[in-house]
Motif scaffolding. Sequence first.
Motif, PDB file in Angstrom:
ATOM      1  N   ASP A   1       0.293  -1.172  -0.102  1.00 26.01           N
ATOM      2  CA  ASP A   1      -0.074  -0.092   0.411  1.00 26.01           C
ATOM      3  C   ASP A   1       0.951   1.199   0.161  1.00 26.01           C
ATOM      4  O   ASP A   1      -0.228   2.042  -0.651  1.00 26.01           O
ATOM      5  N   GLU A   2       2.175   1.180   0.603  1.00 24.13           N
ATOM      6  CA  GLU A   2       2.820   2.556  -0.139  1.00 24.13           C
ATOM      7  C   GLU A   2       3.102   2.768  -0.946  1.00 24.13           C
ATOM      8  O   GLU A   2       3.384   3.912  -1.335  1.00 24.13           O
ATOM      9  N   LEU A   3       3.245   1.727  -2.080  1.00 28.54           N
ATOM     10  CA  LEU A   3       3.321   2.144  -3.163  1.00 28.54           C
ATOM     11  C   LEU A   3       2.071   2.476  -4.248  1.00 28.54           C
ATOM     12  O   LEU A   3       1.677   2.972  -4.893  1.00 28.54           O
ATOM     13  N   GLN A   4       0.981   2.929  -4.012  1.00 28.95           N
ATOM     14  CA  GLN A   4      -0.570   3.212  -4.643  1.00 28.95           C
ATOM     15  C   GLN A   4      -0.632   4.891  -4.244  1.00 28.95           C
ATOM     16  O   GLN A   4       0.104   5.156  -2.864  1.00 28.95           O
ATOM     17  N   GLY A   5      -0.998   5.138  -4.671  1.00 34.53           N
ATOM     18  CA  GLY A   5      -1.774   6.755  -5.060  1.00 34.53           C
ATOM     19  C   GLY A   5      -0.607   8.029  -5.588  1.00 34.53           C
ATOM     20  O   GLY A   5       0.090   6.679  -5.647  1.00 34.53           O
ATOM     21  N   THR A   6      -0.945   8.910  -4.939  1.00 29.96           N
ATOM     22  CA  THR A   6      -0.329   9.369  -5.687  1.00 29.96           C
ATOM     23  C   THR A   6       1.532  10.085  -4.991  1.00 29.96           C
ATOM     24  O   THR A   6       1.545  11.177  -5.239  1.00 29.96           O
ATOM     25  N   ALA A   7       1.272   9.551  -4.013  1.00 26.87           N
ATOM     26  CA  ALA A   7       2.158  10.605  -2.796  1.00 26.87           C
ATOM     27  C   ALA A   7       3.650  10.561  -3.143  1.00 26.87           C
ATOM     28  O   ALA A   7       4.065   9.192  -3.399  1.00 26.87           O
ATOM     29  N   PRO A   8       4.294  11.334  -3.891  1.00 26.76           N
ATOM     30  CA  PRO A   8       5.857  11.509  -3.870  1.00 26.76           C
ATOM     31  C   PRO A   8       6.645  10.575  -2.721  1.00 26.76           C
ATOM     32  O   PRO A   8       6.409  10.856  -1.665  1.00 26.76           O
ATOM     33  N   THR A   9       7.501   9.585  -3.860  1.00 26.17           N
ATOM     34  CA  THR A   9       7.957   8.427  -2.934  1.00 26.17           C
ATOM     35  C   THR A   9       9.219   8.063  -4.080  1.00 26.17           C
ATOM     36  O   THR A   9       9.528   8.240  -4.878  1.00 26.17           O
ATOM     37  N   VAL A  10      10.285   7.472  -2.868  1.00 25.34           N
ATOM     38  CA  VAL A  10      11.275   7.593  -3.267  1.00 25.34           C
ATOM     39  C   VAL A  10      11.581   5.662  -2.632  1.00 25.34           C
ATOM     40  O   VAL A  10      11.408   5.887  -1.467  1.00 25.34           O
ATOM     41  N   VAL A  11      12.119   5.351  -3.472  1.00 26.13           N
ATOM     42  CA  VAL A  11      12.296   3.916  -3.097  1.00 26.13           C
ATOM     43  C   VAL A  11      13.858   3.186  -2.462  1.00 26.13           C
ATOM     44  O   VAL A  11      14.824   3.917  -3.572  1.00 26.13           O
ATOM     45  N   PHE A  12      14.187   2.898  -1.830  1.00 24.73           N
ATOM     46  CA  PHE A  12      15.263   3.002  -1.188  1.00 24.73           C
ATOM     47  C   PHE A  12      15.468   1.554  -1.747  1.00 24.73           C
ATOM     48  O   PHE A  12      15.144   0.287  -1.367  1.00 24.73           O
ATOM     49  N   ALA A  13      16.089   1.191  -2.830  1.00 27.97           N
ATOM     50  CA  ALA A  13      15.945  -0.476  -3.261  1.00 27.97           C
ATOM     51  C   ALA A  13      18.080  -0.501  -3.208  1.00 27.97           C
ATOM     52  O   ALA A  13      18.910  -0.277  -3.617  1.00 27.97           O
ATOM     53  N   PRO A  14      18.392  -1.094  -2.170  1.00 25.82           N
ATOM     54  CA  PRO A  14      19.760  -1.650  -1.613  1.00 25.82           C
ATOM     55  C   PRO A  14      20.681  -2.592  -3.397  1.00 25.82           C
ATOM     56  O   PRO A  14      19.860  -3.313  -3.624  1.00 25.82           O
ATOM     57  N   HIS A  15      22.044  -2.744  -3.049  1.00 19.15           N
ATOM     58  CA  HIS A  15      22.295  -3.434  -4.185  1.00 19.15           C
ATOM     59  C   HIS A  15      22.392  -5.081  -3.947  1.00 19.15           C
ATOM     60  O   HIS A  15      23.503  -5.323  -3.442  1.00 19.15           O
ATOM     61  N   PHE A  16      20.989  -5.372  -3.474  1.00 21.04           N
ATOM     62  CA  PHE A  16      21.004  -7.289  -3.337  1.00 21.04           C
ATOM     63  C   PHE A  16      21.366  -7.482  -5.269  1.00 21.04           C
ATOM     64  O   PHE A  16      20.701  -6.949  -5.689  1.00 21.04           O
ATOM     65  N   VAL A  17      21.330  -8.558  -5.777  1.00 19.87           N
ATOM     66  CA  VAL A  17      21.685  -9.323  -6.837  1.00 19.87           C
ATOM     67  C   VAL A  17      20.534  -9.616  -7.241  1.00 19.87           C
ATOM     68  O   VAL A  17      20.901  -9.231  -8.734  1.00 19.87           O
TER      69      VAL A  17
END
Length: 307
Positions: A115-131
């Motif tokens: 649900d954190e990714l739904q809607g229109t709220a400005p969002t930065v996804v922190f995606a670490p360097h997993f393979v």
Amino acid sequence: MPTSSPMPAEPPTPVGWANRLGLGLMSLLAHLPLPWIRALGWLGGRVLHGVAGRRRRIARTNWALCFPQDSEAQRNRAVRQHFVFFVQAWLDRSWLWGADEATVRSRLRLVGATDELQGTAPTVVFAPHFVGLDAGGTALALFVPRAFISVYAEQANEAVDGWIRAGRLLYGAVKLVSKHQGLRTVVQAVRASEVLYLLPDMDMGPAESVFVPFFGVPTATVPTLPRLARLGQAKVVPVISRITPQGYDVEVLPAWPDYPGPDAQADTALMNQRLEAMILTMPEQYYWVHKRFKTRPPGTPSVYDRE
């Protein structure tokens, strides 16, 4: 859809014709059953561990710094397994970008606080360097009905660069911007509700970096995550991409409350602290063959003297 830092896009192989031959092989692998691809990845990982001495030493050095309590046997076993995961994830790009969409969807699970990714709220996804980070980018593009933006680092080989670029643009509404374009385009996109997929956890050199702890080691880390979140007035949502026997689980974690704060260096230290907790859930799947500790505090000797 991975972003923002020198990508672990290619394993250490020769260039030129070998890359083109490799891309042809990836096209063939795309249609094999997943267990076959993973078995080839296991074999390739064991071979690569044996022949890529420089990268093996880098990974062992990184592991020793981050997990000093491990014995040499434990460290060697973990690094061997890391090479297996590395090659398996590399070969998985064959079907991620070459199989039919139904097959790709069946092998990816988007789980957690989606649900954190739904809607229109400005969002930065922190995606670490997993393979498995490319699987994470593909899953978000497939399952989240939003526009995404990603900072793309061009590859040296033209054929490989075209393949990676096309793969990351294959699904959804994804925009790639060059890392040389500056931050303005990215900030404007975030404020316009495009989701930024950001990987700020590699050594980008001394410029712009601050030294904050990473597994207890003073580590040059760019404060890009808190700065972009502040400029974009965005929440930060971590995403972990995990290899499983069935494909990948792409786990969305809850947004970080009260982040960023007023101090970018403190926020960057907090990012590393939370990254450590993520790594501990599957340490062999983090990207250990990168010289994460290449940039050292002034007067501190290199930890990679043999490289």
